[in-house]
Scaffold this motif. Structure first.
Motif, short mmCIF file in Angstrom:
data_model
loop_
_atom_site.label_atom_id
_atom_site.label_comp_id
_atom_site.label_asym_id
_atom_site.label_seq_id
_atom_site.Cartn_x
_atom_site.Cartn_y
_atom_site.Cartn_z
N ILE A 123 0.84 -1.19 0.00
CA ILE A 123 0.00 0.00 0.00
C ILE A 123 0.88 1.24 0.00
N LYS A 124 0.64 2.12 -0.97
CA LYS A 124 1.40 3.36 -1.09
C LYS A 124 0.51 4.53 -0.71
N CYS A 125 1.08 5.51 -0.05
CA CYS A 125 0.33 6.71 0.30
C CYS A 125 -0.19 7.37 -0.97
N SER A 126 -1.44 7.80 -0.94
CA SER A 126 -2.07 8.39 -2.13
C SER A 126 -1.65 9.83 -2.41
N GLN A 127 -0.90 10.42 -1.51
CA GLN A 127 -0.35 11.76 -1.79
C GLN A 127 0.67 11.61 -2.92
N TRP A 128 0.50 12.34 -4.02
CA TRP A 128 1.28 12.10 -5.24
C TRP A 128 2.79 12.18 -5.04
N ASP A 129 3.26 13.03 -4.13
CA ASP A 129 4.71 13.19 -3.96
C ASP A 129 5.25 12.44 -2.75
N CYS A 130 4.46 11.51 -2.19
CA CYS A 130 4.91 10.74 -1.02
C CYS A 130 5.25 9.31 -1.44
N ASP A 131 6.39 8.81 -1.01
CA ASP A 131 6.83 7.46 -1.37
C ASP A 131 6.64 6.45 -0.25
N ARG A 132 5.98 6.84 0.85
CA ARG A 132 5.82 5.91 1.95
C ARG A 132 4.92 4.75 1.55
N ARG A 133 5.32 3.55 1.97
CA ARG A 133 4.53 2.34 1.74
C ARG A 133 4.35 1.63 3.07
N PHE A 134 3.25 0.86 3.19
CA PHE A 134 2.99 0.15 4.44
C PHE A 134 2.11 -1.06 4.18
N HIS A 135 2.12 -1.99 5.13
CA HIS A 135 1.21 -3.14 5.09
C HIS A 135 -0.14 -2.71 5.66
N LEU A 136 -1.22 -3.29 5.20
CA LEU A 136 -2.53 -2.96 5.75
C LEU A 136 -2.61 -3.25 7.25
N PRO A 137 -2.09 -4.40 7.74
CA PRO A 137 -2.13 -4.64 9.19
C PRO A 137 -1.30 -3.64 10.00
N CYS A 138 -0.34 -2.96 9.36
CA CYS A 138 0.49 -1.99 10.06
C CYS A 138 -0.13 -0.60 10.08
N ALA A 139 -1.22 -0.41 9.34
CA ALA A 139 -1.80 0.92 9.16
C ALA A 139 -2.19 1.56 10.49
N GLY A 140 -2.84 0.81 11.37
CA GLY A 140 -3.27 1.37 12.64
C GLY A 140 -2.11 1.81 13.50
N GLU A 141 -1.08 0.97 13.58
CA GLU A 141 0.10 1.31 14.39
C GLU A 141 0.83 2.52 13.82
N GLY A 142 0.81 2.65 12.49
CA GLY A 142 1.48 3.77 11.85
C GLY A 142 0.59 4.98 11.69
N GLU A 143 -0.62 4.94 12.27
CA GLU A 143 -1.60 6.02 12.20
C GLU A 143 -1.92 6.41 10.76
N CYS A 144 -2.05 5.39 9.91
CA CYS A 144 -2.42 5.58 8.51
C CYS A 144 -3.94 5.48 8.39
N VAL A 145 -4.48 6.07 7.35
CA VAL A 145 -5.93 6.05 7.12
C VAL A 145 -6.20 5.49 5.73
N THR A 146 -7.13 4.55 5.65
CA THR A 146 -7.61 4.03 4.37
C THR A 146 -9.09 4.34 4.25
N ARG A 147 -9.47 4.93 3.15
CA ARG A 147 -10.87 5.23 2.89
C ARG A 147 -11.49 4.05 2.16
N TYR A 148 -12.49 3.43 2.77
CA TYR A 148 -13.09 2.22 2.23
C TYR A 148 -14.31 2.53 1.36
N PHE A 149 -14.15 3.44 0.41
CA PHE A 149 -15.21 3.73 -0.55
C PHE A 149 -14.55 4.31 -1.79
N GLY A 150 -15.28 4.32 -2.90
CA GLY A 150 -14.72 4.85 -4.14
C GLY A 150 -13.47 4.12 -4.56
N LEU A 151 -12.35 4.83 -4.66
CA LEU A 151 -11.09 4.24 -5.10
C LEU A 151 -10.29 3.63 -3.95
N CYS A 152 -10.81 3.62 -2.76
CA CYS A 152 -10.12 3.05 -1.58
C CYS A 152 -8.71 3.61 -1.43
#
Length: 202
Positions: A11-40
Motif C-alpha cells: 500500500i502506497k500513500c495516495s499523496q502524489w509526492d509521497c513514497d511511503r509504503r505500508f502493510h494494511l495490518p500496520c496501518a493502525g500502528e502507523g496512524e495511517c488512514v484508508t478510505r473504504y469507498f470509491g477508489l479506496c
C-alpha cells in the motif's frame, strides 16, 4: 513498510509526492488512514485526512462507548461528531460500533445524526459495512413485540396496567398513529363505539 521495516508493503500513500509504503495490518500502528469507498485511497500519518472541526474536549472527557478517557485534542485515536461537537470517542470504538451496526443504523451516539456523521466517518477511514445490523433472536423478538400496557396517567384497571380484555372497559387500545402507547377504554374515557384512539403525542 515504513511502520515495521519489513518487505512486501503493497500500500502506497495516495499523496502524489509521497513514497511511503505500508502493510494494511500496520496501518493502525502507523496512524495511517484508508478510505473504504470509491477508489479506496490510503494515506500515511503525515498526509492522512483530519477532522476540520475546531473543538477540544473538556477536562476528564470520556469515550461514549468504552467510558475510558480520550486525548485532550483531536488526533488519530480521538474523534468527535462533526454535527453536535460534543460526542467524543476513540477511533477503535467507533470502528467496532460501525462494524456491528452497518450503514442502516450507525449514527452519532448523542445527537443521532446519521447522514453527516456517516460521511465524516467514511472520510476519516472508518469502514462502515453496507448491511443490516446483526441482531440475535431476542433483539428481533423485542422489535416485533406489540405494545401491551396502559400508559394513561392514571390507570384505573384493578388488574394493573398489563391487564387487557377482548372488549369492555379493560380492552387495550393502541395509538392508531404510532402504536407505541396504549390505554384501557375506561382509563381514557373511550366509549365502546369508538374503534380508534390517538395518544397525546400524536
Amino acid at each position: 513498510c515504513y511502520v515495521c521495516g519489513q518487505s512486501g508493503a503493497a500500500i502506497k500513500c495516495s499523496q502524489w509526492d509521497c513514497d511511503r509504503r505500508f502493510h494494511l495490518p500496520c496501518a493502525g500502528e502507523g496512524e495511517c488512514v484508508t478510505r473504504y469507498f470509491g477508489l479506496c485511497r490510503s494515506f500515511c500519518w503525515e498526509h492522512r485526512p483530519a477532522q476540520s472541526v475546531e473543538v477540544a474536549p473538556a477536562a476528564d472527557t470520556t469515550c461514549l462507548f468504552c467510558l475510558d478517557p480520550v486525548e485532550n485534542s483531536l488526533s488519530f485515536g480521538t474523534m468527535v461528531c462533526p454535527v453536535c461537537c460534543h460526542a467524543w470517542f476513540h477511533r477503535t470504538c467507533i470502528q467496532k460500533q460501525a462494524a456491528y451496526t452497518g450503514t442502516s443504523k450507525l449514527a452519532c451516539p448523542l445527537c443521532r445524526d446519521r447522514e453527516i456523521f456517516q460521511g465524516e466517518m467514511l472520510l476519516m477511514g472508518i469502514c462502515i459495512p453496507f448491511r443490516l445490523p446483526d441482531l440475535d433472536e431476542e433483539d428481533v423478538a423485542a422489535l416485533n413485540a406489540r405494545h401491551s400496557r396502559c400508559d394513561a396517567s392514571r390507570c384505573r384497571c384493578p388488574g394493573g396496567r398489563e391487564q387487557q380484555e377482548e372488549e369492555g372497559p379493560w380492552q387495550l387500545l393502541l395509538c392508531s398513529s404510532c402504536a407505541a402507547e396504549g390505554t384501557h377504554r375506561l382509563c381514557s374515557q373511550v366509549d365502546s363505539s369508538t374503534q380508534s384512539w390517538e395518544c397525546l403525542g400524536c
